[in-house]
Design an enzyme around this catalytic site. Structure first.
Site, PDB file in Angstrom:
ATOM      1  N   THR A  55     -42.999  35.203-109.391  1.00  0.00           N
ATOM      2  CA  THR A  55     -42.267  34.735-108.881  1.00  0.00           C
ATOM      3  C   THR A  55     -41.114  34.465-109.683  1.00  0.00           C
ATOM      4  O   THR A  55     -41.267  34.533-110.673  1.00  0.00           O
ATOM      5  CB  THR A  55     -42.921  33.176-108.309  1.00  0.00           C
ATOM      6  OG1 THR A  55     -43.282  32.381-109.491  1.00  0.00           O
ATOM      7  CG2 THR A  55     -43.956  33.126-107.334  1.00  0.00           C
ATOM      8  N   GLU A 126     -39.989  28.565-106.163  1.00  0.00           N
ATOM      9  CA  GLU A 126     -40.442  29.682-106.416  1.00  0.00           C
ATOM     10  C   GLU A 126     -40.616  30.657-105.599  1.00  0.00           C
ATOM     11  O   GLU A 126     -41.389  30.605-104.313  1.00  0.00           O
ATOM     12  CB  GLU A 126     -42.000  29.481-107.105  1.00  0.00           C
ATOM     13  CG  GLU A 126     -42.134  28.194-108.234  1.00  0.00           C
ATOM     14  CD  GLU A 126     -43.465  28.203-108.626  1.00  0.00           C
ATOM     15  OE1 GLU A 126     -43.948  29.051-109.323  1.00  0.00           O
ATOM     16  OE2 GLU A 126     -43.929  27.042-108.606  1.00  0.00           O
TER      17      GLU A 126
END
Length: 201
Positions: A55, A126
């Site tokens: 991420t 994220e």
């Protein structure tokens, strides 16, 4: 923990098995689309290592557009990483130039919240871009358009259950983005589409 409509969230295998494969109306509904941007920050480093889902973290000052109008949870949309690094201060090392495929607009899923499984003390956003990258891109500008809500944050009794839900999130995002009124946002002026033609050695 509750759903946006106030109903309870059950964290059972039955709940996970009954999840819809497409979410949202045929066209994005308010508060979507939500436009986000900022220099990619260094996160916890566990998405790729622990979960097989690397991420990119948005900076804190990019979050109010989301947290003021949406609850914590998992969302979907599109994102783009700039070929160039941002001038903004970044928590983490910057990386080199990305190639033409890597700077295109790609589908994404985003986790907004505290990630109960890891007991985070800080709210984060994220983003997992559904395209392979061969290097980190800390310091590069990321632009995202959030188009819909997939599910609430859940706690898990095992990492395997969390990974299973993450993989489902990806499939749901891709199936939900197939609809024409969602696909058109991949060409939105929020993205720097000219970058694809500006790559230099």
């Amino acid at each position: 923990m509750t759903l946006p409509n106030g109903g309870p969230v059950t964290q059972t295998p039955t709940y996970r098995a009954s999840r819809p494969q497409v979410v949202g109306a045929e066209t994005p509904q308010g508060p979507f689309p939500i436009y986000l941007s900022g220099a990619v920050q260094k996160g916890f480093g566990r998405g790729g290592k622990d979960l097989g889902c690397p991420t990119a973290n948005l900076p804190d000052d990019a979050l109010p557009q989301m947290v003021d109008v949406t609850p914590p949870g998992v969302y979907f949309g599109y994102a783009q990483i700039s070929a160039r690094t941002s001038d903004a201060q970044v928590d983490g090392p910057s990386s080199g130039t990305l190639d033409e495929e890597q700077i295109k607009v790609h589908p994404m899923v985003m986790s907004l919240g505290w990630n109960p499984f890891y007991k985070n003390k800080k709210l984060t956003a994220e983003i997992h871009i559904m395209h392979p990258f061969n290097a980190d891109f800390y310091g590069h500008e990321m632009r995202a358009i959030v188009l819909g809500y997939i599910r609430p944050e859940l706690d898990y009794t095992s990492r395997e259950d969390l990974i299973e839900d993450i993989e489902t999130d990806k499939r749901v995002a891709l199936k939900s983005l197939v609809r024409p009124d969602y696909q058109k946002f991949a060409h939105d002026k929020h993205f720097d589409l000219a970058l694809v033609h500006e790559i230099r050695p």
